[in-house]
Design an enzyme around this catalytic site. Sequence first.
Site, PDB file in Angstrom:
ATOM      1  N   SER A  43       0.812  -1.164   0.083  1.00  0.00           N
ATOM      2  CA  SER A  43      -0.026   0.002   0.079  1.00  0.00           C
ATOM      3  C   SER A  43       0.918   1.328  -0.094  1.00  0.00           C
ATOM      4  CB  SER A  43      -0.867   0.020   1.406  1.00  0.00           C
ATOM      5  OG  SER A  43      -1.625   1.217   1.458  1.00  0.00           O
ATOM      6  N   ASP A  82       1.105  -1.181  -4.982  1.00  0.00           N
ATOM      7  CA  ASP A  82       0.435   0.313  -5.581  1.00  0.00           C
ATOM      8  C   ASP A  82       1.854   1.187  -5.885  1.00  0.00           C
ATOM      9  OD1 ASP A  82      -0.619   2.712  -5.574  1.00  0.00           O
ATOM     10  OD2 ASP A  82      -1.275   2.948  -3.252  1.00  0.00           O
ATOM     11  N   ASP A  84       1.429   4.320  -7.701  1.00  0.00           N
ATOM     12  CA  ASP A  84       0.900   5.723  -7.775  1.00  0.00           C
ATOM     13  C   ASP A  84       0.715   6.028  -9.327  1.00  0.00           C
ATOM     14  OD1 ASP A  84       0.935   6.151  -4.921  1.00  0.00           O
ATOM     15  OD2 ASP A  84       2.689   7.441  -5.069  1.00  0.00           O
ATOM     16  N   GLU A 111      -2.295   4.534 -11.595  1.00  0.00           N
ATOM     17  CA  GLU A 111      -3.454   5.120 -11.590  1.00  0.00           C
ATOM     18  C   GLU A 111      -3.420   6.380 -12.554  1.00  0.00           C
ATOM     19  OE1 GLU A 111      -3.790   8.082  -8.043  1.00  0.00           O
ATOM     20  OE2 GLU A 111      -2.715   5.861  -7.356  1.00  0.00           O
ATOM     21  N   HIS A 186     -11.846   2.864  -8.693  1.00  0.00           N
ATOM     22  CA  HIS A 186     -11.823   3.224  -7.332  1.00  0.00           C
ATOM     23  C   HIS A 186     -12.973   4.293  -7.098  1.00  0.00           C
ATOM     24  CE1 HIS A 186      -9.839   3.639  -3.744  1.00  0.00           C
ATOM     25  NE2 HIS A 186      -8.988   4.417  -3.737  1.00  0.00           N
TER      26      HIS A 186
END
Length: 285
Positions: A43, A82, A84, A111, A186
């Site tokens: 995370s 994750d 970014d 993302e 999300h």
Amino acid sequence: MTKAAHLRSLIREGRAPVLTAGAHDGLGAVLAERAGYRAVWASGLEVSAAHALPDVGLLGISDYLAAARIMNQACGLPVIADCDTGFGNELNAAYTVQQYEAAGVAAICIEDKIFPKVNSFAGHRQMLAPIGEFAHKIRVAKGSQKDPDFMVIARTEALIAGAGMDEAMDRAHAYADAGADAILIHSKAKTHAEVEEFMGRWGGRLPVVIVPTTYYEWSASDAGHAGASIVIHANQGLRATVSAVMSAFAIMLNDGCSSALEGQIASVKEIFDLQRMDQWLELEA
């Protein structure tokens, strides 16, 4: 079987969503494995918090990669990292794929926000990258991998940014066209309605990943029936840890000793077990 291949096989089974726990270090990964989770989410929020920093792009790839590598080495579960926005442009994203793949990580998630991103729940600006620009980033990232089982998950923040469902659908399809292996949709809504709507309209083109942080009442079983392939409990472990440690420190400061806590906290022997102390000491015997 590599961990990347194992993650793909878990998704293909389809008998239930791949329940995934957020962590930021090796101990968290081991606890997730022992609890029965089937994958670990490295995370970004947790790694940032472990540095006592906000999740606003202050840390670099080296910090996140080091944490993911430790988690991967500590447990037998596939790690989904994750990453970014991919730490920059399309070349940074390609480098990210190469480095995480070399570390044995099973998948990365990037993302579609402008670098540097701001955490989705921060209540601040949420600026989306142009669709074509991010689709190109996905295409370049996928073109840089060596292991065909390594996964690049494209995460769209269209609902987070308030851009609407049609925008989320357009972006997801564009990222699928670019070669993404899965789509993370999300949402920060209080209910699962919009995520469920997305999956109904998506039609199963690619596996869907969800992160029920704000719509926490939705069970993994129900999410799976609606079409989710991976369900990530992304930060609950960190939040539980913070509450427990704050409470323990307050009790010890007030009492001047840990007597009231000893029946509630892990023993030193349990910590040794998590560290595999006996296995290590056997090496020198």
